[in-house]
Design a protein around this motif. Sequence first.
Motif, PDB file in Angstrom:
ATOM      1  N   ALA A  17      -9.370  49.056 -10.264  1.00  0.00           N
ATOM      2  CA  ALA A  17      -9.749  48.322 -11.473  1.00  0.00           C
ATOM      3  C   ALA A  17     -11.069  48.795 -12.061  1.00  0.00           C
ATOM      4  CB  ALA A  17      -9.837  46.835 -11.165  1.00  0.00           C
ATOM      5  N   ASP A  18     -11.123  48.800 -13.389  1.00  0.00           N
ATOM      6  CA  ASP A  18     -12.371  48.998 -14.116  1.00  0.00           C
ATOM      7  C   ASP A  18     -12.568  47.798 -15.033  1.00  0.00           C
ATOM      8  OD1 ASP A  18     -10.800  49.359 -16.400  1.00  0.00           O
ATOM      9  OD2 ASP A  18     -11.012  51.545 -16.406  1.00  0.00           O
ATOM     10  N   ALA A  19     -13.567  47.868 -15.879  1.00  0.00           N
ATOM     11  CA  ALA A  19     -13.907  46.721 -16.726  1.00  0.00           C
ATOM     12  C   ALA A  19     -12.802  46.367 -17.712  1.00  0.00           C
ATOM     13  CB  ALA A  19     -15.205  47.014 -17.485  1.00  0.00           C
ATOM     14  N   ASP A  20     -11.874  47.291 -17.983  1.00  0.00           N
ATOM     15  CA  ASP A  20     -10.811  47.036 -18.948  1.00  0.00           C
ATOM     16  C   ASP A  20      -9.566  46.411 -18.332  1.00  0.00           C
ATOM     17  OD1 ASP A  20     -12.343  48.106 -21.018  1.00  0.00           O
ATOM     18  OD2 ASP A  20     -11.633  50.135 -20.643  1.00  0.00           O
ATOM     19  N   TRP A  21      -9.512  46.316 -17.017  1.00  0.00           N
ATOM     20  CA  TRP A  21      -8.358  45.690 -16.376  1.00  0.00           C
ATOM     21  C   TRP A  21      -8.383  44.170 -16.606  1.00  0.00           C
ATOM     22  CZ3 TRP A  21      -5.299  47.406 -11.676  1.00  0.00           C
ATOM     23  CH2 TRP A  21      -5.177  48.796 -11.625  1.00  0.00           C
ATOM     24  N   LYS A  22      -7.197  43.577 -16.646  1.00  0.00           N
ATOM     25  CA  LYS A  22      -7.069  42.119 -16.725  1.00  0.00           C
ATOM     26  C   LYS A  22      -6.484  41.640 -15.399  1.00  0.00           C
ATOM     27  CE  LYS A  22      -3.761  40.374 -19.222  1.00  0.00           C
ATOM     28  NZ  LYS A  22      -2.941  39.936 -20.389  1.00  0.00           N
ATOM     29  N   VAL A  23      -7.233  40.791 -14.704  1.00  0.00           N
ATOM     30  CA  VAL A  23      -6.783  40.282 -13.408  1.00  0.00           C
ATOM     31  C   VAL A  23      -6.658  38.768 -13.517  1.00  0.00           C
ATOM     32  CG1 VAL A  23      -7.263  40.175 -10.938  1.00  0.00           C
ATOM     33  CG2 VAL A  23      -7.956  42.187 -12.246  1.00  0.00           C
ATOM     34  N   GLU A  24      -5.432  38.261 -13.302  1.00  0.00           N
ATOM     35  CA  GLU A  24      -5.148  36.833 -13.494  1.00  0.00           C
ATOM     36  C   GLU A  24      -4.579  36.229 -12.209  1.00  0.00           C
ATOM     37  OE1 GLU A  24      -3.801  36.623 -18.128  1.00  0.00           O
ATOM     38  OE2 GLU A  24      -2.491  37.743 -16.762  1.00  0.00           O
ATOM     39  N   MET A  25      -4.691  34.902 -12.110  1.00  0.00           N
ATOM     40  CA  MET A  25      -4.164  34.199 -10.942  1.00  0.00           C
ATOM     41  C   MET A  25      -3.185  33.113 -11.372  1.00  0.00           C
ATOM     42  SD  MET A  25      -6.274  32.575  -7.752  1.00  0.00           S
ATOM     43  CE  MET A  25      -6.777  31.034  -8.526  1.00  0.00           C
ATOM     44  N   TYR A  26      -2.105  33.006 -10.615  1.00  0.00           N
ATOM     45  CA  TYR A  26      -1.077  31.992 -10.857  1.00  0.00           C
ATOM     46  C   TYR A  26      -0.974  31.084  -9.636  1.00  0.00           C
ATOM     47  CZ  TYR A  26       0.590  34.699 -14.876  1.00  0.00           C
ATOM     48  OH  TYR A  26       0.696  35.353 -16.083  1.00  0.00           O
ATOM     49  N   GLU A  27      -0.777  29.765  -9.897  1.00  0.00           N
ATOM     50  CA  GLU A  27      -0.544  28.795  -8.831  1.00  0.00           C
ATOM     51  C   GLU A  27       0.816  28.166  -9.068  1.00  0.00           C
ATOM     52  OE1 GLU A  27      -3.843  26.068  -8.278  1.00  0.00           O
ATOM     53  OE2 GLU A  27      -5.238  27.545  -9.120  1.00  0.00           O
ATOM     54  N   ASP A  28       1.730  28.400  -8.138  1.00  0.00           N
ATOM     55  CA  ASP A  28       3.102  27.905  -8.252  1.00  0.00           C
ATOM     56  C   ASP A  28       3.708  28.282  -9.606  1.00  0.00           C
ATOM     57  OD1 ASP A  28       3.113  26.804  -5.705  1.00  0.00           O
ATOM     58  OD2 ASP A  28       2.256  24.902  -6.402  1.00  0.00           O
ATOM     59  N   GLY A  29       3.494  29.508 -10.009  1.00  0.00           N
ATOM     60  CA  GLY A  29       4.091  30.026 -11.231  1.00  0.00           C
ATOM     61  C   GLY A  29       3.353  29.712 -12.504  1.00  0.00           C
ATOM     62  N   LEU A  46      -0.124  29.925 -14.802  1.00  0.00           N
ATOM     63  CA  LEU A  46      -1.357  30.693 -14.953  1.00  0.00           C
ATOM     64  C   LEU A  46      -2.566  29.776 -14.789  1.00  0.00           C
ATOM     65  CD1 LEU A  46      -2.870  33.316 -15.736  1.00  0.00           C
ATOM     66  CD2 LEU A  46      -2.622  32.607 -18.131  1.00  0.00           C
ATOM     67  N   THR A  47      -3.420  30.115 -13.826  1.00  0.00           N
ATOM     68  CA  THR A  47      -4.633  29.343 -13.578  1.00  0.00           C
ATOM     69  C   THR A  47      -5.790  29.828 -14.438  1.00  0.00           C
ATOM     70  OG1 THR A  47      -4.004  28.893 -11.313  1.00  0.00           O
ATOM     71  CG2 THR A  47      -6.334  28.727 -11.830  1.00  0.00           C
ATOM     72  N   GLY A  48      -5.924  31.153 -14.547  1.00  0.00           N
ATOM     73  CA  GLY A  48      -7.022  31.702 -15.330  1.00  0.00           C
ATOM     74  C   GLY A  48      -7.251  33.162 -14.986  1.00  0.00           C
ATOM     75  N   ARG A  49      -8.230  33.715 -15.640  1.00  0.00           N
ATOM     76  CA  ARG A  49      -8.571  35.117 -15.430  1.00  0.00           C
ATOM     77  C   ARG A  49      -9.624  35.220 -14.329  1.00  0.00           C
ATOM     78  NH1 ARG A  49      -9.024  39.431 -20.370  1.00  0.00           N
ATOM     79  NH2 ARG A  49      -9.472  41.297 -19.123  1.00  0.00           N
ATOM     80  N   MET A  50      -9.378  36.084 -13.369  1.00  0.00           N
ATOM     81  CA  MET A  50     -10.328  36.264 -12.281  1.00  0.00           C
ATOM     82  C   MET A  50     -11.547  37.040 -12.767  1.00  0.00           C
ATOM     83  SD  MET A  50      -7.809  36.984  -9.022  1.00  0.00           S
ATOM     84  CE  MET A  50      -8.955  36.344  -7.798  1.00  0.00           C
ATOM     85  N   VAL A  51     -12.681  36.815 -12.132  1.00  0.00           N
ATOM     86  CA  VAL A  51     -13.951  37.406 -12.539  1.00  0.00           C
ATOM     87  C   VAL A  51     -14.324  38.507 -11.557  1.00  0.00           C
ATOM     88  CG1 VAL A  51     -16.400  36.980 -12.944  1.00  0.00           C
ATOM     89  CG2 VAL A  51     -14.700  35.240 -13.581  1.00  0.00           C
ATOM     90  N   ARG A  52     -14.695  39.668 -12.089  1.00  0.00           N
ATOM     91  CA  ARG A  52     -15.136  40.751 -11.219  1.00  0.00           C
ATOM     92  C   ARG A  52     -16.550  40.454 -10.744  1.00  0.00           C
ATOM     93  NH1 ARG A  52     -15.361  47.226 -12.512  1.00  0.00           N
ATOM     94  NH2 ARG A  52     -16.617  46.501 -14.273  1.00  0.00           N
TER      95      ARG A  52
END
Length: 542
Positions: free
Chosen positions: A409-421, A423-429
């Motif tokens: 990953a670099d600064a342009d990647w989008k990393v997200e988290m899901y809980e039971d399907g 979307l919870t939010g975008r993860m922070v580097r």
Amino acid sequence: MRRLLLSMVAVLVAFVATSQVKVSGTIRDERGNAVAGVAVTDGFKVVQTNAKGRFSFKTSPDATYVYYSIPAEYKVNVKDGHPDFYQRIESGKKRYDFTLTRLANGKEKAFRLIAVADPQAQCMFHVKRFSRETIVDIREYVEKQTLPCYGITLGDIGYTEGRHNSVPFLDDMREAMSYNTSGLLFFQTFGNHDHIKPPVAADERSSTFNLAYQRAFEDVFGPIDYSWNRGDVHIVSMRDVQYDSAEKASKYKAAFTREQYEWLKADLALVPRDKMVILCLHIGMYDRTTPYLAEVRKLLAEFKKAHIFVGHTHYMNHNYNKEGIYEHVHAAASGAYWWSSTNGDGVPNGYTIYDVEGTELKNWWYKSTGYDISYQIRMYRGDAEFGGEFEKFRFPYSHNTILANVFMADADWKVEMYEDGVLTGRMVRIPVTKDSVPELNSSRDWWAVGYHIGVVGRSYGHIKNARSKMKGGGRKGYLTPCNHLYRLELKNPNAREIKVVATDTNGNVYEQTRFTESGDYSENALMNELIAIPRAKLDKTY
């Protein structure tokens, strides 16, 4: 004294003048037709073949080879399983002719470039692991491809340091990377551990001790500073390691000599500005101001597209420098010096694959050795504990903090988290930290640190002065920066399925739902079996 100095200067000038040899030759295709406009060099001067395919120039006293920049419309000649585009300068020989073979369908519009950083073979055990793991994996990958594939190493093929002289293993590594073994044509790059064991000295072959350092590598792999072309891409490989001591090779910096800069300038002057240039080095340039790095970055900035490929760090990092040039810092094929199957930042041993189309890098992936290309994420709970009998390390977060090591990953990647399907939010580097033990907001991958220090026992203890109870390597070498660790708090601590979804710069999507739980080192299963076996026995048996 003045008379003596003048006499010495006169002798030196005479030596240089008599050491310069005028060479000439012709480059023709397989039908005997002249090939015009081909760049020919000795690594110091660059000329072009004329309309009759002819060239001539005076070689530098420090030159070892006469060679050409492979034109995009022609095949890469092969000899003994390696690219063949050079001839050794021989005493009394003044003519150097070359024959090229046209590609049946003209220059390739698309191809794949496989970048391998830091194989770093210090012994036969390392050579065998590289051959049986990395090379086998590469061959299996290449055999499935329909696009042409080419390989480029990014330095530290060997690992000469201190008492260790790895020069004898360079021939073994050359054999491991031959086309017959790997299924790939490898172009090589010089690294800071690829040198003759010091002390070294200037001699009749090398006017500086810096040049003397590179001769063993050069004798095995060919030219040090060279270029070649595929499609609309001009690829350059150079040595950017300058040693500051003839006695201690550990004293070095990332830099070029003026002669190297002038060579690159002359080489790039022959390349249309609408092409893409990939500069392959060992040590990262970043925004450093050591000799000629800024000047080289400005040369690259003149082109439509330019990328810099480097290794050296044994961790992954991808960023733009201030000239706007993307610099790819590659994780090592050897990981943490072959003590595991993992780099110090938690990225598995492996290599990077680039899809090149026209003047664009259309796609790139990290290929972990032994894993499918979809494996790009490792996931932890925020309080997971790792390590072993020597030392243990716990991530300094809560159980409800989710951590994701997204390898490339670099600064342009989008990393997200899901809980039971959902979307919870975008993860922070997490910004890079330098903690030697887990501290709040730590970015280190303590799973990797825990294995190398806690399980294998590399550099455990003596935390304050970063020295090791074991011979070989300080603690700092296993406390590697991690530039790609992400975090996010759970909204529902009772969620049954947690999923991390990462979308890269090129739109590729990767997922992970499996946690690497406390104490889980199944990824290092091979090393778990081998670390107790004496190295001498491994050299003979593995």
